[in-house]
Design a protein around this motif. Structure first.
Motif, PDB file in Angstrom:
ATOM      1  N   LEU A 154      34.370  32.697  40.535  1.00 47.93           N
ATOM      2  CA  LEU A 154      32.999  32.274  40.812  1.00 47.93           C
ATOM      3  C   LEU A 154      32.185  33.399  41.445  1.00 47.93           C
ATOM      4  O   LEU A 154      30.991  33.552  41.150  1.00 47.93           O
ATOM      5  N   ALA A 155      32.841  34.183  42.322  1.00 43.30           N
ATOM      6  CA  ALA A 155      32.132  35.312  42.932  1.00 43.30           C
ATOM      7  C   ALA A 155      31.729  36.328  41.879  1.00 43.30           C
ATOM      8  O   ALA A 155      30.595  36.834  41.879  1.00 43.30           O
ATOM      9  N   GLY A 156      32.660  36.644  40.956  1.00 40.69           N
ATOM     10  CA  GLY A 156      32.329  37.581  39.885  1.00 40.69           C
ATOM     11  C   GLY A 156      31.222  37.056  38.990  1.00 40.69           C
ATOM     12  O   GLY A 156      30.308  37.802  38.595  1.00 40.69           O
ATOM     13  N   LEU A 157      31.282  35.763  38.655  1.00 40.26           N
ATOM     14  CA  LEU A 157      30.228  35.161  37.834  1.00 40.26           C
ATOM     15  C   LEU A 157      28.891  35.184  38.563  1.00 40.26           C
ATOM     16  O   LEU A 157      27.848  35.527  37.983  1.00 40.26           O
ATOM     17  N   ALA A 158      28.909  34.835  39.844  1.00 41.47           N
ATOM     18  CA  ALA A 158      27.665  34.808  40.617  1.00 41.47           C
ATOM     19  C   ALA A 158      27.050  36.198  40.751  1.00 41.47           C
ATOM     20  O   ALA A 158      25.819  36.341  40.748  1.00 41.47           O
ATOM     21  N   LEU A 159      27.906  37.223  40.872  1.00 42.91           N
ATOM     22  CA  LEU A 159      27.388  38.587  41.005  1.00 42.91           C
ATOM     23  C   LEU A 159      26.611  39.036  39.769  1.00 42.91           C
ATOM     24  O   LEU A 159      25.819  39.983  39.832  1.00 42.91           O
ATOM     25  N   GLU A 160      26.848  38.378  38.632  1.00 40.03           N
ATOM     26  CA  GLU A 160      26.091  38.690  37.427  1.00 40.03           C
ATOM     27  C   GLU A 160      24.649  38.187  37.509  1.00 40.03           C
ATOM     28  O   GLU A 160      23.773  38.699  36.795  1.00 40.03           O
ATOM     29  N   PHE A 161      24.394  37.198  38.386  1.00 40.43           N
ATOM     30  CA  PHE A 161      23.090  36.533  38.371  1.00 40.43           C
ATOM     31  C   PHE A 161      22.346  36.576  39.701  1.00 40.43           C
ATOM     32  O   PHE A 161      21.112  36.502  39.706  1.00 40.43           O
ATOM     33  N   VAL A 162      23.068  36.660  40.821  1.00 42.56           N
ATOM     34  CA  VAL A 162      22.397  36.606  42.123  1.00 42.56           C
ATOM     35  C   VAL A 162      22.848  37.772  42.988  1.00 42.56           C
ATOM     36  O   VAL A 162      23.878  38.398  42.735  1.00 42.56           O
ATOM     37  N   ALA A 163      22.070  38.032  44.015  1.00 45.24           N
ATOM     38  CA  ALA A 163      22.391  39.103  44.958  1.00 45.24           C
ATOM     39  C   ALA A 163      23.562  38.681  45.843  1.00 45.24           C
ATOM     40  O   ALA A 163      23.778  37.483  46.080  1.00 45.24           O
TER      41      ALA A 163
END
Length: 394
Positions: A154-163
């Motif tokens: 989830l952290a890797g996925l989130a890093l694609e979209f949010v700061a």
């Protein structure tokens, strides 16, 4: 009675899993952000090193504190501290603060972990029936590794979209939730009060481990194995070498935990190991071979598969080591023994990460993976006394 026992187990396991989830999100996001800002593996090394400092300096007071205090309160406080660290990281990330502030907060996280690890480890056998310890460890390992799968992914996925600062904010939620679950656990059963001299003797945990013909070989084998095969800390650099994005990086971080969950599910259907010492030696050697394969791999799917195998093998080692400690350590010194245990394991994890970050200054990241793993295979020989130890039963 059975329902009460299961509820107790799942509350404990849930609290540990939430704490592990938060720490996995923190580690994944900090590693990515530090490497993105510096493109230097020395920054990854520093991240591991500063978290090692509290482990070494605080193992004496933390073990003594755990033996003298309510372990539920200590575990709850440590979990909440992780949430506060997340808030701090969110602020300094949003403000693009100097890197030194990241390391200050990682030291604070190391302090929280140095309390949390012995508090929880010594709490388990005081609230869980002895004949349920192996079952509890398997459930705990499964949920913890599941958290370590979901967190990095989830952290890797989130890093694609949010700061990153928005991801750090998740730690506040997981920390408070884990703390509340720890406080909801029943009070630990009373233990026999040790003699005054033993109660004040911080060396009791270290002395017990060094005199144990079972614990010492198992812990030192695991310590040196992890110390000389710390490729996990290099994953941001490996992702760069393989030209991967943040999502693929998160998948690499999660793949070992995915393998551990799979092995935990399989292990739950298997009978107890007849020769756990022999099994421990074999899985360490196989782990080394899998890591050599990872060092040679230039394929993302193959790298995922090899890290998956590493996680499966590591799960076997963890279950054997935790069950062994819970069965042979006296209640009165569990906190001090657990603190020393965490020094063995925590120090090797962080020193291994430091070594992995420093070594690529002179060699490539992939060559380092092969080099340290060859050293890991050499660690198996001196611990062959484990082969002669009988099966431990509860």
């Amino acid at each position: 009675m059975v329902d009460d026992e299961l509820r107790r187990i799942f509350r404990l396991v849930g609290a540990r899993a939430l704490n592990s989830f938060g720490r996995a999100v923190l580690t994944t996001t900090v590693g990515w952000e530090l490497y993105e800002r510096t493109h230097d593996t020395l920054a990854l090394a520093a991240g591991g090193f500063v978290q090692m400092i509290p482990v070494v300096l605080l193992f004496v007071p933390s073990g003594t504190l755990v033996d003298r205090s309510d372990r539920r309160v200590l575990a709850s406080t440590a979990a909440a501290t992780t949430g506060l660290v997340g808030i701090g990281l969110a602020l300094i990330s949003a403000l693009h603060a100097p890197l030194v502030l990241y390391f200050v907060l990682l030291i604070a996280q190391g302090c929280a972990t140095s309390i949390h690890a012995p508090a929880v480890a010594s709490l388990v056998p005081l609230i869980i029936a002895r004949d349920q310890l192996t079952r509890t460890n398997r459930i705990a390992a499964s949920f913890q590794e599941l958290a370590l799968i979901i967190g990095p992914t989830l952290a890797g996925l989130a890093l694609e979209f949010v700061a990153p600062q928005w991801i750090y904010g998740v730690l506040a939620i997981t920390g408070l939730a884990a703390g509340a679950l720890y406080r909801s656990l029943p009070r630990p059963r009373p233990i026999e009060a040790p003699a005054a001299s033993a109660r004040k003797d911080w060396r009791a945990g270290m002395r017990f481990i060094f005199r144990s013909p079972l614990l010492l070989p198992a812990l030192t084998l695991d310590m040196f194995a992890v110390l000389f095969a710390g490729v996990t800390a290099l994953l941001p650099a490996v992702a760069d070498v393989l030209h991967l994005g943040a999502l693929e990086y998160g998948m690499l971080r999660a793949s070992q935990s995915f393998g551990a969950v799979a092995m935990a599910l399989i292990g739950g259907r298997l009978p107890a190991w007849k020769r756990p010492g022999r099994v421990l030696l074999i899985v360490v050697a196989l782990f080394g071979l899998a890591t050599i394969g990872f060092g040679l791999s230039t394929s993302f799917p193959l790298s995922l598969a090899l890290l998956f195998a590493c996680g499966a093998l590591d799960n076997i080692s963890v279950v054997i080591r935790l069950t062994l400690e819970q069965l042979v350590v006296p209640d009165a010194i569990r906190g001090r023994v657990s603190a020393v245990h965490f020094v063995f394991i925590g120090m090797s994890n962080e020193l291994g990460g430091t070594e992995s970050g420093v070594a690529p200054v002179s060699v490539s990241s992939r060559s380092l993976a092969r080099h340290v793993t060859a050293r890991r295979l050499n660690e198996v020989g001196p611990w062959d006394t484990l082969l002669t130890r009988p099966r431990i039963t509860s």
